[in-house]
Scaffold this motif. Structure first.
Motif, PDB file in Angstrom:
ATOM      1  N   ALA A 101       0.839  -1.203   0.000  1.00 41.39           N
ATOM      2  CA  ALA A 101       0.000   0.000   0.000  1.00 41.39           C
ATOM      3  C   ALA A 101       0.873   1.252   0.000  1.00 41.39           C
ATOM      4  O   ALA A 101       2.017   1.240   0.450  1.00 41.39           O
ATOM      5  N   ILE A 102       0.309   2.340  -0.497  1.00 40.83           N
ATOM      6  CA  ILE A 102       1.001   3.618  -0.500  1.00 40.83           C
ATOM      7  C   ILE A 102       0.076   4.685   0.071  1.00 40.83           C
ATOM      8  O   ILE A 102      -1.113   4.750  -0.268  1.00 40.83           O
ATOM      9  N   ILE A 103       0.643   5.499   0.979  1.00 38.93           N
ATOM     10  CA  ILE A 103      -0.095   6.588   1.621  1.00 38.93           C
ATOM     11  C   ILE A 103       0.456   7.906   1.083  1.00 38.93           C
ATOM     12  O   ILE A 103       1.665   8.155   1.164  1.00 38.93           O
ATOM     13  N   GLY A 104      -0.390   8.740   0.535  1.00 38.55           N
ATOM     14  CA  GLY A 104       0.059  10.015   0.000  1.00 38.55           C
ATOM     15  C   GLY A 104       0.525  10.974   1.085  1.00 38.55           C
ATOM     16  O   GLY A 104       0.272  10.778   2.278  1.00 38.55           O
ATOM     17  N   GLY A 105       1.226  12.017   0.672  1.00 35.66           N
ATOM     18  CA  GLY A 105       1.748  12.994   1.620  1.00 35.66           C
ATOM     19  C   GLY A 105       0.652  13.747   2.347  1.00 35.66           C
ATOM     20  O   GLY A 105      -0.455  13.935   1.831  1.00 35.66           O
ATOM     21  N   LYS A 136      -3.871  11.783   6.956  1.00 34.73           N
ATOM     22  CA  LYS A 136      -4.206  11.218   8.263  1.00 34.73           C
ATOM     23  C   LYS A 136      -4.845   9.859   8.049  1.00 34.73           C
ATOM     24  O   LYS A 136      -5.858   9.741   7.359  1.00 34.73           O
ATOM     25  N   VAL A 137      -4.255   8.819   8.656  1.00 32.98           N
ATOM     26  CA  VAL A 137      -4.752   7.455   8.471  1.00 32.98           C
ATOM     27  C   VAL A 137      -5.243   6.943   9.822  1.00 32.98           C
ATOM     28  O   VAL A 137      -4.456   6.710  10.738  1.00 32.98           O
ATOM     29  N   VAL A 138      -6.555   6.759   9.948  1.00 34.72           N
ATOM     30  CA  VAL A 138      -7.135   6.318  11.218  1.00 34.72           C
ATOM     31  C   VAL A 138      -7.821   4.965  11.101  1.00 34.72           C
ATOM     32  O   VAL A 138      -8.352   4.451  12.080  1.00 34.72           O
ATOM     33  N   SER A 139      -7.810   4.375   9.904  1.00 38.16           N
ATOM     34  CA  SER A 139      -8.447   3.080   9.674  1.00 38.16           C
ATOM     35  C   SER A 139      -7.498   2.188   8.898  1.00 38.16           C
ATOM     36  O   SER A 139      -6.549   2.651   8.254  1.00 38.16           O
ATOM     37  N   ASP A 140      -7.769   0.876   8.934  1.00 36.31           N
ATOM     38  CA  ASP A 140      -6.922  -0.079   8.234  1.00 36.31           C
ATOM     39  C   ASP A 140      -6.959   0.163   6.724  1.00 36.31           C
ATOM     40  O   ASP A 140      -7.977   0.575   6.162  1.00 36.31           O
ATOM     41  N   GLU A 161      -6.444  14.704   2.797  1.00 37.23           N
ATOM     42  CA  GLU A 161      -6.138  15.068   4.186  1.00 37.23           C
ATOM     43  C   GLU A 161      -6.695  14.061   5.180  1.00 37.23           C
ATOM     44  O   GLU A 161      -6.027  13.691   6.152  1.00 37.23           O
ATOM     45  N   ASN A 162      -7.911  13.597   4.974  1.00 38.13           N
ATOM     46  CA  ASN A 162      -8.538  12.680   5.916  1.00 38.13           C
ATOM     47  C   ASN A 162      -8.472  11.219   5.468  1.00 38.13           C
ATOM     48  O   ASN A 162      -9.222  10.386   5.967  1.00 38.13           O
TER      49      ASN A 162
END
Length: 261
Positions: free
Chosen positions: A165-169, A172-176, A186-187
């Motif tokens: 997986a890749i998370i953008g800049g 905020k990651v609050v879930s799987d 942002e969210n």
């Protein structure tokens, strides 16, 4: 066989492998084990019950193996284990575990941890993980192999992020996050699959097509998200899709980022 600068402090009991290099004004605690050819640049602190694998390089002003930033921590014995060939850049912090999280923080092999990022207590990181500048990985998180976390992002405690997986800049990651997912905004919105990463790793075109179809099946259809996942698992023959299904049906304390939301 180690190269130690005269200004460095190596406590009695520390174990240094062959070819280690400890730079000016660095500190190595009594319960630290450095593998072969580990390099500590200047002003590096490695303390606690910490083991660092071969050929890892730690850059200036990093603090590795300090006690957890957790008010429940009462001084119990806990550990930090770092694998081989990691690159830990300037001002990175990595903490030991707690009793409540299994007592150990683990980092896999071949990771890149860029300047100013934080890996909190009891987190479990796989191989080839990249955490970009100024990210915060909270306690008890699981980042599977080949995960990339974009700069200035934050991952909530207990979150799992699946393989590839890749998370953008600035996210905020609050879930799987499902394996091979692409998360941005942002969210933290699951916007698709990490297709570029899949292609770079040489995943066959047929498997990528199956993943895209599986993603659509999770996004739309009858029943809840979990019901759609179970149905997908029964219908698919793709090992990659089955990996996503197994991840969704696995044990977790968090909700999921789901397609279309």
């Amino acid at each position: 066989m180690a190269s130690i600068h005269p200004s460095a402090i190596i406590e009695d009991g520390a174990q240094l492998g062959e070819g280690c290099s400890v730079g000016p004004f660095s500190y190595v605690g009594a319960n630290v084990v450095l593998g072969d050819r580990v390099e500590l640049k200047s002003h590096v602190v490695v303390t606690g019950d910490t083991k660092i694998g071969d050929d890892t390089v730690i850059f200036q002003f990093s603090v590795i193996g300090e006690i957890p930033q957790d008010l429940k921590f009462k001084g119990e014995n806990s550990r930090l284990e770092i694998g081989k060939r990691n690159r830990i850049r300037e001002h990175v912090t990595m903490n030991c575990g707690t009793d409540g999280g299994g007592g150990v923080t683990r980092i896999g092999d071949d990771g890149l941890f860029m300047a100013g990022c934080h890996i909190a207590h009891d987190s479990q990181l796989g191989d080839r993980v990249i955490v970009v500048n100024s990210c915060a990985i909270a306690g008890h998180c699981i980042l599977e192999d080949d995960v990339i976390i974009g700069g200035l992002s934050g991952v909530h405690q207990w979150v799992r992020i699946g393989r590839g997986a890749i998370i953008g800049g600035m996210t905020k990651v609050v879930s799987d996050v499902i394996p091979y997912g692409l998360v941005q905004a942002e969210n933290g919105r699951l916007d698709g699959l990490n297709l570029i990463g899949l292609k770079r790793r040489g995943v066959p075109r047929s498997e990528i097509s199956a993943l895209r179809s599986g993603f659509k099946a999770l996004e739309k259809g009858e029943g809840t998200f979990l019901e759609r996942a179970r149905r997908l698992g029964e219908e698919t023959e793709s090992e990659y899709v089955k990996e996503i299904v197994d991840f969704i049906l696995g044990d977790s304390d968090r909700s999921f980022l789901t397609p279309g939301h």
